[in-house]
Design a protein around this motif. Structure first.
Motif, PDB file in Angstrom:
ATOM      1  N   ASP A  83      17.557  65.154  35.808  1.00  0.00           N
ATOM      2  CA  ASP A  83      18.965  65.278  36.501  1.00  0.00           C
ATOM      3  C   ASP A  83      19.704  64.267  35.493  1.00  0.00           C
ATOM      4  O   ASP A  83      18.934  63.372  34.819  1.00  0.00           O
ATOM      5  N   GLY A  84      20.849  64.064  35.442  1.00  0.00           N
ATOM      6  CA  GLY A  84      21.531  63.092  34.818  1.00  0.00           C
ATOM      7  C   GLY A  84      23.009  62.758  35.186  1.00  0.00           C
ATOM      8  O   GLY A  84      23.448  63.552  36.121  1.00  0.00           O
ATOM      9  N   SER A  85      23.319  61.520  34.969  1.00  0.00           N
ATOM     10  CA  SER A  85      24.566  61.117  35.609  1.00  0.00           C
ATOM     11  C   SER A  85      25.128  60.067  34.652  1.00  0.00           C
ATOM     12  O   SER A  85      24.436  59.526  33.886  1.00  0.00           O
ATOM     13  N   VAL A  86      26.426  59.955  34.627  1.00  0.00           N
ATOM     14  CA  VAL A  86      27.192  59.019  34.047  1.00  0.00           C
ATOM     15  C   VAL A  86      27.404  57.685  34.922  1.00  0.00           C
ATOM     16  O   VAL A  86      28.064  58.065  36.045  1.00  0.00           O
ATOM     17  N   LEU A  87      27.085  56.635  34.463  1.00  0.00           N
ATOM     18  CA  LEU A  87      27.411  55.291  35.300  1.00  0.00           C
ATOM     19  C   LEU A  87      28.722  55.021  35.368  1.00  0.00           C
ATOM     20  O   LEU A  87      29.520  55.538  34.418  1.00  0.00           O
ATOM     21  N   GLU A  88      29.071  54.063  36.048  1.00  0.00           N
ATOM     22  CA  GLU A  88      30.570  53.593  36.276  1.00  0.00           C
ATOM     23  C   GLU A  88      31.191  53.278  35.069  1.00  0.00           C
ATOM     24  O   GLU A  88      32.363  53.428  35.093  1.00  0.00           O
ATOM     25  N   LYS A 112      24.680  57.057  30.160  1.00  0.00           N
ATOM     26  CA  LYS A 112      24.023  58.257  30.753  1.00  0.00           C
ATOM     27  C   LYS A 112      22.796  57.926  31.246  1.00  0.00           C
ATOM     28  O   LYS A 112      21.874  57.137  30.560  1.00  0.00           O
ATOM     29  N   ARG A 113      22.414  57.926  32.545  1.00  0.00           N
ATOM     30  CA  ARG A 113      21.028  57.992  33.216  1.00  0.00           C
ATOM     31  C   ARG A 113      20.404  59.306  33.339  1.00  0.00           C
ATOM     32  O   ARG A 113      21.005  60.061  33.918  1.00  0.00           O
ATOM     33  N   ASN A 114      19.477  59.493  32.752  1.00  0.00           N
ATOM     34  CA  ASN A 114      18.322  61.030  32.653  1.00  0.00           C
ATOM     35  C   ASN A 114      17.606  60.616  33.415  1.00  0.00           C
ATOM     36  O   ASN A 114      16.770  59.582  33.102  1.00  0.00           O
TER      37      ASN A 114
END
Length: 117
Positions: free
Chosen positions: A37-42, A47-49
């Motif tokens: 999973d991945g997301s972009v922080l504020e 990017k956090r994977n």
């Protein structure tokens, strides 16, 4: 040693991301590993994977998907266990598990010491 395993694991992940990004035009194939999973922080840039796995279920240790990690990221040199990124990640997780267990045990002991029971 911990330092060696940590270096192999973290360098391997960074290299995997760079290598795969250059092959497919910027989208790392890290996400081809099951349960990633991945997301972009504020801040909009960071990017956090992650690879989501449970460490244990019912006191039974579960393995990381080492074969899938190696399939996507490859091995560093000749494909032996010592070159496997998946195995390096598994070893690193074992170290973290042991440290966490020791911390929790000591934390619990400190509460018992403070309560006198």
């Amino acid at each position: 040693t911990f330092q060696t395993v940590r270096q192999r694991a973290l360098n391997g992940l960074c290299e995997c991301s760079k290598r795969r990004a250059s092959i497919d035009g910027g989208s790392p194939s890290f996400f081809d590993i099951p349960n990633t999973d991945g997301s972009v922080l504020e801040d909009g840039r960071t990017k956090r994977n992650s690879v989501a796995t449970a460490t244990t279920v019912g006191n039974v240790a579960l393995s990381l998907p080492t074969d899938d990690i190696d399939r996507v990221c490859g091995n560093n040199n000749n494909g032996g266990r010592e070159d496997s990124l998946g195995e390096a990640m598994e070893e690193l997780r074992d170290y973290v598990h042991e440290v966490s267990r020791a911390f929790v045990r000591r934390w619990d002991e400190s509460w018992v010491d403070k309560r006198g029971t």
